[in-house]
Design a protein around this motif. Sequence first.
Motif, PDB file in Angstrom:
ATOM      1  N   SER A  77     -12.692   8.602   0.017  1.00 31.59           N
ATOM      2  CA  SER A  77     -12.305   7.382   0.730  1.00 31.59           C
ATOM      3  C   SER A  77     -11.864   7.716   2.150  1.00 31.59           C
ATOM      4  N   ARG A 110      -7.301   1.853  -7.215  1.00 30.77           N
ATOM      5  CA  ARG A 110      -8.311   0.927  -6.700  1.00 30.77           C
ATOM      6  C   ARG A 110      -7.937   0.379  -5.327  1.00 30.77           C
ATOM      7  N   ALA A 111      -6.682  -0.043  -5.159  1.00 30.52           N
ATOM      8  CA  ALA A 111      -6.274  -0.661  -3.895  1.00 30.52           C
ATOM      9  C   ALA A 111      -6.171   0.348  -2.748  1.00 30.52           C
ATOM     10  N   LEU A 167     -11.532  11.067  -5.294  1.00 30.57           N
ATOM     11  CA  LEU A 167     -11.792   9.696  -4.849  1.00 30.57           C
ATOM     12  C   LEU A 167     -11.064   9.388  -3.544  1.00 30.57           C
ATOM     13  N   GLN A 221       0.832  -1.210   0.000  1.00 31.31           N
ATOM     14  CA  GLN A 221       0.000   0.000   0.000  1.00 31.31           C
ATOM     15  C   GLN A 221       0.861   1.253   0.000  1.00 31.31           C
ATOM     16  N   THR A 232      -7.811   5.940 -11.918  1.00 34.67           N
ATOM     17  CA  THR A 232      -8.571   5.309 -10.842  1.00 34.67           C
ATOM     18  C   THR A 232      -8.354   3.807 -10.779  1.00 34.67           C
ATOM     19  N   ARG A 233      -7.970   3.204 -11.887  1.00 35.26           N
ATOM     20  CA  ARG A 233      -7.632   1.777 -11.834  1.00 35.26           C
ATOM     21  C   ARG A 233      -6.395   1.554 -10.983  1.00 35.26           C
ATOM     22  N   LEU A 277      -8.504   2.760  -2.213  1.00 36.11           N
ATOM     23  CA  LEU A 277      -9.821   3.308  -1.936  1.00 36.11           C
ATOM     24  C   LEU A 277     -10.558   2.464  -0.913  1.00 36.11           C
ATOM     25  N   THR A 333     -16.175   3.344  -5.316  1.00 31.89           N
ATOM     26  CA  THR A 333     -15.900   2.644  -6.568  1.00 31.89           C
ATOM     27  C   THR A 333     -14.978   3.491  -7.427  1.00 31.89           C
ATOM     28  N   PRO A 334     -13.991   2.898  -8.099  1.00 29.92           N
ATOM     29  CA  PRO A 334     -13.024   3.692  -8.881  1.00 29.92           C
ATOM     30  C   PRO A 334     -13.681   4.576  -9.941  1.00 29.92           C
ATOM     31  N   GLY A 335     -14.690   4.066 -10.650  1.00 25.59           N
ATOM     32  CA  GLY A 335     -15.327   4.862 -11.693  1.00 25.59           C
ATOM     33  C   GLY A 335     -16.532   5.611 -11.181  1.00 25.59           C
ATOM     34  N   ASN A 336     -16.428   6.224 -10.014  1.00 28.92           N
ATOM     35  CA  ASN A 336     -17.551   6.888  -9.368  1.00 28.92           C
ATOM     36  C   ASN A 336     -18.082   8.027 -10.239  1.00 28.92           C
TER      37      ASN A 336
END
Length: 879
Positions: free
Chosen positions: A514, A831-832, A510, A340, A827-828, A834, A838-841
């Motif tokens: 989060s 992803r880890a 994002l 992370q 956002t892909r 968040l 959702t990544p594509g919010n």
Amino acid sequence: MSPFTRLYRRLKTVLFPRTMEAELDEEIRFHLDMEAQKNRGLGMDEAVARTAAIKEFGGVGRTKEESREQRGLPRLESLMRDLRIAARSLRRTPGFAFVAVLTLGLGVGATTAIFSVVHAVLLDPLPFPEPGRLVVPQSVLATGGDRWAVTYRDFQSWTQAGVFEHAATYQSPELDVTGGPEPLRATVEVVSRDFFAVLGVRPALGRLFSPDDYQPGGAVPVVISDGFWRRLGGTRNVVGREVHVTGVAGTVVGVLAPGQGWPNGGDVWVPRRAPVSADDLGPDNFVYGAVARVKAGTTLDATIERLTMLSAGVSQEFPQKRKDVRVTATPFREWLVGPQLTRSLWVLLGAVGLVLLIACVNVANLLLARTTRRQHELAVRAALGASRGRLARQLLAEALLLAIPGGLLGVALAAAGTVTLTRMAPEGVPGIERVALHGPVLAVALGSTLLAVLLAGLAPALSGSRGSAARALVEAGTRTTGTRTTQRVRSGLVVAEVALSLTLLAGAALLLQSFRNLRQLETGLDVAQVVKFEVSLPGATYNTRQRKLGFWDQLMARLEAASGVQSASAATAIPLGGGGFYLGRTMIEAGAPEPPAGTEVGIQWSAVAPRYFTTLGQPLLAGRDFTAQDDSAGPQVIIVNRAFAQELFKGAPAVGRRVFSWRDERKEREIVGVVGDVRYSGVSDSLRPLVYVPLAQEPHTSMVVVLRGAAAPGLLLEAARRELAALEPGIAMARPGTMAQVRADSIAQPRFTAFLLGVFAASAVLLAAVGLFGLLSYTVAQRERELSVRIALGASGREVRRLVVGQALTLAGAGIGLGLVGAVALTRVLRALLFGVTPGNPIAFAAVSALLLGVALAASWLPARRAARADPLAALRVG
């Protein structure tokens, strides 16, 4: 002429051109006079003799510029001349130069500061010989998932098979060490043979462990870190000093050099002397950390393959206890930093790289506007014989002259930024203390500056050197926005700024969302007015059940009687990663078939003192709390959390039922209560099954004490310190703090990432707004005559404003469209990182798009207002 003389003359030519020109002219005149006199002696008249002398001399006397080309270092001299001309030009526009230098400085400074952290944490070589061969063996389910420690049985299988060049185990309890004015809490590494051979470290003072040090008997040899040596006073006579580790006598035999210790916070190292017991050899006793050095010439994949094969043999021998468990090896740095933090740092570096790119685009736009205003000047130079390459070099020199102070400003800002970053960084980031502006980091600063020169100067240089000199001279008296190509380039740069800004803004939105989710997440506790600290009893003194329980009973009684304390308790581990250790076990319902025929539940286990749930504010949902009757003489009892009851009993009442820890201790316990779920290792942790047993039935020497009180946290901790010292002066109070701070610390890393990405995104939006404002302002100024004609022909001010605002929205819309594509890609990657997002919010994307449209409207307001006030009489003027 010697080489040194030639070098001196060449440097003098560049640094003192006027002096060298005078000397050269005098030397040329002398030689020409001598040659002309010889020609006159041959019967030539004065003019013919002079012309022949010049011709014989290679025509060097024709022009001063041609003669200078024949001297040394012509390119460097030409660069210095271009820089002098650029400096004179930029002095006439100090405001432009200030904005450009500041913009580049911010971009270079932010990039350098973040890279200094990335280099220290992820790239700087670890302070061990050949660190690439260091690995950490770990146990993992064959189907994937969390990785944990290894068993001693597995360790023996590697060493006997010779998988590694060296391998060792360690355990890292936090214990009290005495030997100075007061007891000190230290991370004590209990290590097996070859531990220091694995790392390849050398002592700064004294020696390391010898094979005899691992034999039982006598004082325990102790090796200490450089940091702990300083805590003991930092004297060179520390070798041979007697210290006590939790009451056990030891002798300091060595001190490691700075940075040479185990990099997970180790302070003290002692040899593992305990004989291998049956518990040690348990196939599911995953309690040993391990570190190993891969053999030279052996790949990591080959090593992992051998570990997997050996662990498969253990699993076949114990199919029930080792089902689907295998052993792998993780590269040391990867294990040390964690996935992370690694991902967060690379994301931040990429984000700050985008900020630098936006800064360069902004400066390029400013330079393009400036180049357009100077078309007449450049046309005159071209008409006088300056080549296209010569004009391009001149414009690049201006960009270089802006980038040099911008780079220096960036380094200065990076120096301040690294201090801020190290202070803001979450606790425990490995290598953060090595953050500095050293060679590799300064090389990145230099590279960023050169990149800024190319990106900011290339487009203006190409644009300014292109075009017809005659047309530019004819248009000298009129205002123009420049060629269509120039206009398209400038508009394209603004679109790129908006697109990059939206990409960063979407990622920041994002991460901030989060982080907000983490802050608002229910932890199942009431942490207000709760403090905690850790206490570890010396095992040599408190070596019986009665002594351990007697100490904890006395301490709890003293603490509850202290001023301001409402309740006090203790546990082997507390939630939110606040300290202590959980014991992992598996349970089934009593009387049910054992796996694989039956169903088991993996749990985390904690022993707690009375009033623990009341003190932490963890609600009791059913049944009762532990009482004084829940001791070793009474029935074995247990309290479980809601997640455990739901997983094992599928919603049926749990109180009164019995459970069985079938793999290791094989005891039955009656469930007397069910409590609410809490987060185990931090706020972002999932709700997992937890169970609690009474401390009186499972006494321990190391506990985390928790206090709830109405007094200020500092007063509560000071009262606790006094009571602990009065009860046992040789025991240290370790890691004191508030549970509110524990909660904040558990989300420190996502807060750090979200904050920095938010700052970079805000900077990018500001730069994009400045770029859009600059483009529209310049366009309105250059189109003043056209706008005056429109107004003279009847266009209203609203229509003119709509024209300018429409241009702004068109550019912003194009940038938003491109930016959304980049945001989806970013956002892909995020992803880890968040939590609960959702990544594509679509809501986040719509919000940042609306924000950028608002920024575009704000940036176009003043230019549109100015355009609406254009003078119609200007349409009748000529020129």
